[in-house]
Design an enzyme around this catalytic site. Structure first.
Site, mmCIF file in Angstrom:
data_model
loop_
_atom_site.group_PDB
_atom_site.id
_atom_site.type_symbol
_atom_site.label_atom_id
_atom_site.label_comp_id
_atom_site.label_asym_id
_atom_site.label_seq_id
_atom_site.Cartn_x
_atom_site.Cartn_y
_atom_site.Cartn_z
ATOM 1 N N ASP A 193 -8.236 -9.203 0.936
ATOM 2 C CA ASP A 193 -7.220 -8.298 0.372
ATOM 3 C C ASP A 193 -6.265 -8.190 1.694
ATOM 4 O OD1 ASP A 193 -5.553 -6.323 -0.616
ATOM 5 O OD2 ASP A 193 -7.104 -5.653 -1.734
ATOM 6 N N LYS A 219 3.975 -2.278 -0.805
ATOM 7 C CA LYS A 219 3.762 -1.440 0.419
ATOM 8 C C LYS A 219 4.757 -1.910 1.759
ATOM 9 C CE LYS A 219 -0.756 -0.268 -0.987
ATOM 10 N NZ LYS A 219 -2.216 -1.000 -0.864
ATOM 11 N N ARG A 368 -2.826 9.750 7.138
ATOM 12 C CA ARG A 368 -2.429 8.418 7.546
ATOM 13 C C ARG A 368 -1.051 8.464 7.909
ATOM 14 N NH1 ARG A 368 -3.955 3.871 3.140
ATOM 15 N NH2 ARG A 368 -2.328 5.429 2.214
HETATM 16 C C1 LIG Z 1 -2.989 -0.710 -2.180
HETATM 17 C C2 LIG Z 1 -3.942 -1.312 -2.350
HETATM 18 C C3 LIG Z 1 -4.588 -1.988 -3.536
HETATM 19 C C4 LIG Z 1 -3.702 -1.807 -4.921
HETATM 20 O O1 LIG Z 1 -4.227 -2.355 -5.997
HETATM 21 P P1 LIG Z 1 -3.508 -2.431 -7.394
HETATM 22 O O2 LIG Z 1 -3.751 -3.071 -8.107
HETATM 23 O O3 LIG Z 1 -1.698 -2.712 -6.806
HETATM 24 O O4 LIG Z 1 -3.069 -0.625 -7.306
HETATM 25 C C5 LIG Z 1 -5.570 -2.827 -3.783
HETATM 26 N N1 LIG Z 1 -6.262 -3.113 -2.461
HETATM 27 C C6 LIG Z 1 -6.163 -2.606 -1.563
HETATM 28 C C7 LIG Z 1 -6.683 -2.942 -0.247
HETATM 29 C C8 LIG Z 1 -4.708 -1.699 -1.296
HETATM 30 O O5 LIG Z 1 -4.654 -1.368 -0.174
#
Ligand SMILES: *Cc1c(COP(=O)(O)O)cnc(C)c1O
Length: 407
Positions: A193, A219, A368
């Site tokens: 991820d 982000k 953070r």
């Molecule tokens: C921000 C984030 C998400 C976000 O998931 P969405 O399905 O876009 O809400 C998922 N995994 C991680 C590690 C994140 O930081």
């Protein structure tokens, strides 16, 4: 050390000009671009054209006349460059959550004899929820391991490791090539991820020999709230038939042939499901043009420098006031944000936001501060630490109270 040192760093910053391309209020020190990136000023004009000319006047014709048809492909190609992949290994679709669901099922289908999914303690909740739900539905074991124990946990029973490359809490960054190699030694697959990585730290999926990855674009990539996410499927997994559990018409090899039978696309687009969100896709496309103008090496070097400066100042000014640095001190093991630990948690962040420093709070006690390399100035680091110092020293945060519980 004083503020002049940070002003000098800004003057020498090769990315110093990038900030002017973003809408950022003057009276704000915005250190939450790791949750929602700032808006590129070129986006509103693009959306105006899309709304009025393409949707308003062009209507259905715009799928071809304005080339909406190839929008997700174009954006996938732009993202591919940022993550070190071929364009046809990237698809733009859905949310990170949904993409992880699709890829985890595809990965498990490629490892049918194996009984275990490995996840990381304290990893982002949605990733853990998805892995747990799929494990339960398939009768597999979910093994949650401490970050330090990942390599040892991988064995011949492991089907898939799901891991954030950079932890959303501590900002800890894994050595992706080494963990991937270890997984491959045991015949396991890895889904990275990249939500907290792309646009902040080096990501090179081919160099990592990566199998699968997901990530979000709102982000560090400034795509806007809820902008579509991406997924990566390596060519070798496409070629052995990695398949989406949602074989929708947009994942078809030729969606507009309207054939009766499903034939998956030959690219990662086989993981598309339904009609893409064109408005947010085109906002993202416009935002990503900023990345054509910057050197990725300079971007990741600035992340290192900003986080290092923040940690240095925190050690000097904030640790004596009861804060701990919760992020790794080794820059190679760190992402683009710095987490501080303080018992005041939510209340401290509330006091900071009231004073124009926007970071965020993760329960119970993490603060953070995201240092987005395109928008954060070195003086922002200096000024933010000054405000944090005064909030901690004065104890004003004690007036804020507890986090509201919203239903
Ligand atoms: C921000 C984030 C998400 C976000 O998931 P969405 O399905 O876009 O809400 C998922 N995994 C991680 C590690 C994140 O930081």
């Amino acid at each position: 050390m004083d503020r002049a040192v940070f002003e000098a760093l800004d003057r020498e910053d090769p990315l110093g000009a990038a900030r002017a391309a973003f809408a950022l209020p003057d009276d704000l020190i915005y250190l939450d671009g790791n949750s929602l990136g700032a808006m590129p000023t070129r986006v509103p004009a693009r959306l105006e054209r899309v709304l009025h000319d393409e949707w308003g006047a062009g209507l259905i014709r715009s799928w071809n006349a304005a080339d909406w048809v190839s929008a997700t492909r174009r954006v996938a190609a732009a993202l591919a460059r940022l993550v070190g992949a071929h364009a046809d290994e990237i698809a733009l679709a859905d949310s990170t959550t949904v993409n992880l669901h699709k890829l985890l099922i595809a990965a498990l289908d490629l490892r049918p004899a194996r009984e275990r999914i490995v996840v990381i303690d304290g990893d982002f909740p949605t990733d853990r929820y998805i892995a747990a739900a799929i494990a339960e539905r398939r009768g597999l074991e979910l093994q949650s391991v401490a970050p330090d124990a990942v390599e040892d946990a991988l064995d011949d029973r492991t089907a898939v490791l799901v891991a954030s490359h950079v932890s959303y809490r501590s900002g800890r960054r894994f050595d992706a090539p080494s963990i991937t190699a270890r997984a491959h030694q045991h015949g396991a697959l890895v889904i990275w991820d990249l939500s907290h990585s792309t646009g902040a730290v080096p990501v090179d999926l081919h160099a990592w020999d990566a199998d699968l990855a997901v990530g979000c674009t709102y982000k560090y990539l400034n795509g806007g709230p809820g902008s579509p996410a991406y997924l990566f499927v390596s060519r070798r997994l496409i070629d052995i038939g990695a398949a989406s559990p949602i074989p929708g018409w947009f994942g078809h090899d030729d969606p507009f042939a309207f054939t009766a039978d499903y034939q998956p696309a030959g690219s990662a687009d086989r993981f598309l499901a339904g009609t893409p969100p064109i408005l947010s896709t085109l906002a993202l496309e416009e935002a990503l043009t900023l990345w054509d103008e910057v050197d990725l090496g300079e971007v990741t070097a600035k992340t290192r420098a900003l986080t290092e400066r923040f940690i240095d100042l925190a050690d000097t000014h904030l640790v004596p006031l009861g804060a701990d640095v919760a992020s790794p001190r080794d820059a190679d093991g760190r992402g683009g944000h710095v987490a501080l630990r303080h018992d005041g948690g939510y209340a401290v962040m509330g006091a900071l936001v009231e004073r124009g420093v926007i970071g965020d709070h993760r329960p119970p006690d993490l603060l953070r501060f995201g240092l987005s390399p395109l928008t954060t100035r070195y003086v922002d680091v200096w000024d933010a630490v000054e405000v944090i110092r005064s909030v901690l020293a004065s104890g004003v945060w004690r007036d804020i109270g507890r986090a509201p519980r919203v239903p």
